[in-house]
Design an enzyme around this catalytic site. Structure first.
Site, PDB file in Angstrom:
ATOM      1  CG  ASN A   1     -19.575 -25.609  26.137  1.00 10.03           C
ATOM      2  OD1 ASN A   1     -20.578 -25.084  25.662  1.00 10.03           O
ATOM      3  ND2 ASN A   1     -18.426 -25.634  25.490  1.00 10.03           N
TER       4      ASN A   1
ATOM      5  CD  GLU B   1     -18.353 -21.878  18.724  1.00  8.76           C
ATOM      6  OE1 GLU B   1     -17.751 -22.951  18.456  1.00  8.76           O
ATOM      7  OE2 GLU B   1     -18.778 -21.603  19.847  1.00  8.76           O
TER       8      GLU B   1
ATOM      9  CB  CYS C   1     -15.939 -25.210  20.834  1.00 10.36           C
ATOM     10  SG  CYS C   1     -16.096 -23.459  21.230  1.00 10.36           S
TER      11      CYS C   1
ATOM     12  CD  GLU D   1     -21.700 -16.480  18.220  1.00  8.54           C
ATOM     13  OE1 GLU D   1     -22.864 -16.823  17.950  1.00  8.54           O
ATOM     14  OE2 GLU D   1     -21.040 -16.992  19.154  1.00  8.54           O
TER      15      GLU D   1
END
Length: 522
Positions: free
Chosen positions: A192, A293, A327, A502
């Site tokens: 994505n 993640e 997400c 991150e």
């Protein structure tokens, strides 16, 4: 050798339609317009082989990559297996021996040059994203800038890896702390954000002095390979950045090989919680450091005190970016009773006015296709389940007339917590609205899940803002804001949404080991 189907013939581009695919009900003019979007792309960025040890290596097997908007075959890419994965790890391990000794200043300069090349090639890189993921071109252009900024950010952070001097109880001793690169990092990324999810990880890893093996998503390998071309041009040494694309059928074995290889010191994965748990199991066998993640189920809460127009603007941005396929997209809209009707009315009006479904290369498009048929089926399933349990379709609710992987932006009201769309991440253009009465009720609903990546809420009450921000069980909170991602701030979740962070100043620590040194006899 892998091949690319972007064939130039008298200045035109041909796309091979995929055999047996659901054909799009798009006009010939629309398809021609799409084809023209890639006609002027640099051939050097259209890579199809694996990139290992600074060389483009063909693989006997290949797999096709499809355009989710039309079903056309974009090209055939090297289908790497376990032997190729292990070879890439060895190349990265050999490169690590010298890369770890490169000065922070030099690593910084190389990352900065990579950033510069991304900016110089930003239009071509954006077209690649739109072609392989279906993302609207304007969003793809935004992703490339976001992606490049991670290289810029970590080029600066490379020179800020500091240790410590610690006072000891003994006059004859001195204690200090060093931060050192971990080694080879296996980077497994989703489709994505096919560029940004790579640079967010790789930028930090290379800045720290690690080397990497990237396994991109099978749906979107071209972006990862284009980044390899630019890394090579930037002077990133051979073996420091390696890319091994593979098909869905080989992904499980390749993932296991990367997670269990004794030469790999670090695993970084972005994807589903289910897959993350499998990779964690593999990594646990040799106790590797991991960053995960994973999935989310983001609540978007609108309190009675909220500014309705502001909340609607945030809802559109948070829910429908990348056609709902992120997400951190809002998955559940919790709206307080006093403002519920006004919010739903304005939300549906704004959806109808501003959301335009179409091919990502068309200028007016804000909603591209979903990534594949399976994704469409999941949205259909969530809508059907909700309606069967009493939800009302306010707008949308079915496949778009364009057909294929296109789905109408959908708003549901009268949604309850027992519906699938309240319990599962939809990953599509579906906005289910749940009515609530009290702040305590909203927080209870929002936290009633085993994941916690992002959460959003709208309120004009300062005291309520602090209460809710502190009580939401998520890693990131947007207060009166629907877009929260930026390179300067830490990205990550709690519960089963992942491990580690991150981006930001914290992101580089995920690739560093802390070593304590005690010198005596002074």
């Amino acid at each position: 050798m892998a091949t690319c189907s972007w064939l130039r013939c008298c200045g035109a581009l041909r796309l091979r339609p995929r055999t047996g695919c659901r054909r799009l009900a798009a006009s010939t003019t629309q398809l021609r317009g799409y084809a023209g979007g890639l006609a002027d792309l640099s051939a050097e960025l259209l890579r199809t082989d694996s990139f290992v040890g600074g060389r483009w290596l063909p693989v006997a097997a290949t797999f096709p990559v499809h355009d989710p908007a039309s079903g056309a075959t974009l090209g055939s890419v090297a289908d790497c297996g376990v032997p190729e994965a292990r070879a890439a790890v060895r190349a990265a391990y050999e490169a690590f021996r010298s890369w770890r000794g490169v000065s922070a200043k030099e690593r910084s300069s190389l990352l900065r040059e990579w950033y510069n090349l991304m900016i110089q090639n930003k239009d071509d890189l954006a077209k690649l994203i739109t072609a392989e993921s279906g993302k609207p071109l304007k969003e793809a252009q935004g992703e490339i800038l976001y992606s490049a900024q991670f290289l810029e950010w970590f080029s600066e952070e490379a020179r800020r890896i500091y240790g410590d001097i610690i006072a000891t109880p003994s006059k004859e001793r001195r204690a200090l702390v060093l931060k050192q690169p971990m080694g080879v990092a296996a980077i497994i990324t989703p489709w994505n954000f096919p560029s940004a999810m790579i640079t967010r990880k790789v930028g930090a890893a290379l800045a720290a002095g690690c080397t990497v093996v990237v396994k991109p998503a099978e749906d979107t390998p071209f972006s990862a390979l284009a980044l390899a071309e630019l890394a090579n041009r930037a002077g990133i040494p051979p073996g420091v950045y390696n890319v091994i694309p593979c098909s869905r059928s080989k992904a499980k074995d390749v993932g296991e090989a990367l997670c269990t290889d004794p030469l790999v010191s670090k695993i970084s994965f972005t994807g589903s919680t289910a897959t993350g748990k499998i990779l964690l199991g593999h990594a646990a066998r040799s106790v590797k450091r991991v960053s995960m993640e994973l999935g989310g189920l983001a609540p978007f809460i609108v309190f009675d005190s909220a500014d309705v127009e502001q909340a609607v603007t945030g809802a559109l941005a948070s829910k429908f970016r990348n056609t709902g396929q992120t997400c951190v997209c809002s998955n559940r809209f919790l709206v307080q009773r006093g403002i519920h009707d006004a919010f739903v009315k304005r939300f549906v009006e704004a959806m109808k006015k501003t959301l335009h479904v179409g091919n990502g290369f068309e200028a007016a498009t804000t909603q591209g296709p979903l990534i594949n048929e399976k994704a469409v089926e999941k949205v259909e399933k969530h809508v059907s389940d909700a309606v069967s349990k009493g939800a009302t379709i306010v707008t949308g609710g079915k496949r778009h007339p364009l057909g294929g992987n296109f789905f109408e932006p959908t708003l549901l009201s009268s949604v309850t917590q027992d519906m699938l769309c309240s319990k599962e991440e939809t990953f599509g253009p579906l906005a289910p609205v749940i009515k609530f009465d009290t702040e305590e009720e909203a927080i209870a609903i929002a936290n009633a899940t085993d994941v916690g990546l992002a959460g959003y809420f709208y309120s004009q009450d300062p005291a309520q803002i602090w209460r809710v921000a502190e009580q939401l069980e998520v890693g990131m909170v947007g207060v009166n804001e629907g877009l929260i991602s930026t390179v300067e701030c830490p990205f990550g979740g709690v519960k089963q949404s992942g491990l580690g962070r991150e981006g930001s100043k914290y992101g580089i620590d995920e690739y560093l080991e802390v070593k304590y040194v005690c010198q005596g006899g002074l």
